[in-house]
Design an enzyme around this catalytic site. Sequence first.
Site, PDB file in Angstrom:
ATOM      1  N   GLU A 122       0.824  -1.210   0.000  1.00 44.52           N
ATOM      2  CA  GLU A 122       0.000   0.000   0.000  1.00 44.52           C
ATOM      3  C   GLU A 122       0.858   1.260   0.000  1.00 44.52           C
ATOM      4  O   GLU A 122       1.872   1.316   0.678  1.00 44.52           O
ATOM      5  CB  GLU A 122      -0.868  -0.072   1.279  1.00 44.52           C
ATOM      6  CG  GLU A 122      -1.875   1.007   1.456  1.00 44.52           C
ATOM      7  CD  GLU A 122      -2.712   0.786   2.733  1.00 44.52           C
ATOM      8  OE1 GLU A 122      -2.946  -0.374   3.132  1.00 44.52           O
ATOM      9  OE2 GLU A 122      -3.105   1.786   3.346  1.00 44.52           O
ATOM     10  N   GLU A 126      -3.161  10.618   2.758  1.00 41.44           N
ATOM     11  CA  GLU A 126      -4.290  10.654   3.686  1.00 41.44           C
ATOM     12  C   GLU A 126      -4.419  12.028   4.322  1.00 41.44           C
ATOM     13  O   GLU A 126      -3.423  12.757   4.448  1.00 41.44           O
ATOM     14  CB  GLU A 126      -4.093   9.623   4.793  1.00 41.44           C
ATOM     15  CG  GLU A 126      -4.496   8.245   4.360  1.00 41.44           C
ATOM     16  CD  GLU A 126      -4.108   7.240   5.406  1.00 41.44           C
ATOM     17  OE1 GLU A 126      -4.982   6.502   5.858  1.00 41.44           O
ATOM     18  OE2 GLU A 126      -2.925   7.238   5.786  1.00 41.44           O
TER      19      GLU A 126
END
Length: 366
Positions: A122, A126
Amino acid sequence: MPSLLLSAVAVLATLLPATLAQTHTDCNPLNTTSCPNMPALSGNATFHFNDTINNKIWKERNAGKHDWSEKGYTFTIDSRGDAPMVQSSFYMMFGRMEVIMKAAPGQGIISSAILQSEDLDEIDWEFRGGNQTEIMTNYYGKGNTTFDPSRGKEFVKANAQSDFHNYTLDWTKERIQWWMDDEMLRELTPDMALGGKNYPQTPMNIRMGIWAGGDTKNNEKGVVEWAGGETDFSKAPFTMTVQQVYAIDYTKAKEYSWENMDASGSFEKVKIIEGDSEVLEEIQKPHGVKNRWTALSKTAQIAIIASIAGFVVICTCLITFCCIKQRRAGRREFAAIQANQDKEAAELLEYKRQMAQGRFAQGNYI
Ligand SMILES: *[C@@H]1O[C@H](CO)[C@@H](O)[C@H](O)[C@H]1NC(C)=O
Ligand SMILES: *[C@@H]1O[C@H](CO)[C@@H](O)[C@H](O)[C@H]1NC(C)=O
Ligand SMILES: *[C@@H]1O[C@H](CO)[C@@H](O)[C@H](O)[C@H]1NC(C)=O
Ligand SMILES: *[C@@H]1O[C@H](CO)[C@@H](O)[C@H](O)[C@H]1NC(C)=O
Ligand SMILES: *[C@@H]1O[C@H](CO)[C@@H](O)[C@H](O)[C@H]1NC(C)=O
Ligand SMILES: *[C@@H]1O[C@H](CO)[C@@H](O)[C@H](O)[C@H]1NC(C)=O
């Protein structure tokens, strides 16, 4: 020992997978023998999210409002339990993603634009809705969420919630770069990620969306704290907007296969199936009516015009025929009415005549 307890809480908070709600795999190839092949993007594409999305390319997941306007595709949390997201049906094995987006405001609300693989590698962007100046970057290898202070990095930048910015991830087997607009914020090389063991390296797709990390009903205390505190759902809606996405796959392939994968999760074990990418073909297929028309050959356009013209001629003939028929019928009806009126007029005349005679007769009585 309160300080120990406090640091334990801090550790717990940072150890949690940052994109909890977005993190999932339908088939983990590291411990499952036959996971499906993954369609390769095998080229580049720009997606303008100012129109309905192609559901063959972008899959909408989870509850919550998925919508769009001329400003972009919107992900909205209206109430507790909403966590709208989309994920691309295509995968890239090393590649680049440029997302033009605006993060959602709201304490505990997490906006994200990430690359993720089925074995949970990943690379993340964010945003915590409670902090207007913070940009977060992160990564994971094979879903290893064991605390590592070097993994997540925050940056203080211009307001990500009121303005659109370009968040780019450029991912090769040598390094990963995080770019915000024209500034490179971070670079990661395999040696910095546990000697490469935690370095993202398997085919990833794009996942974007929002979720409420500050939902005390669903999340543990550590998550709520990490998200920046409790979410007040009475302040909803919370909306993240994605205007545009550009993606390029650095590998030419039809599909990626897990056939040879083992527990290593190494990119060297990913099988590249050669051929034309069907997903790229689907993306390049014109979708709007106008686009479909211009994509047609001259001959096809002429044929279509000719058949429309033919149809118009047939319709005109039919209408004319019907009108004539109607007018004939009308004329017949008119004649019948006329005849009837003539008859009535004659009767009236006769009646008047009789009345006149009658009055004359009556007069005789007077
Ligand atoms: C496979 O691995 C994942 C991630 O480590 C784990 O959550 C899952 O339970 C495992 N599944 C099986 C069948 O072992
Ligand atoms: C992007 O795709 C277009 C159309 O398929 C192609 O002409 C162009 O060369 C590609 N650009 C890059 C950087 O690969
Ligand atoms: C979306 O944006 C693209 C690029 O700016 C433009 O060409 C297209 O007409 C727009 N579509 C709509 C429905 O506004
Ligand atoms: C926002 O985030 C930055 C970077 O993590 C941090 O330094 C700052 O204290 C935060 N501000 C607030 C109001 O929480
Ligand atoms: C998971 O990551 C941690 C921190 O980087 C590391 O110490 C640990 O060895 C990793 N676990 C595995 C199974 O690779
Ligand atoms: C986004 O930023 C990157 C890095 O600066 C740049 O190369 C790219 O052209 C930008 N993309 C768009 C669509 O503006």
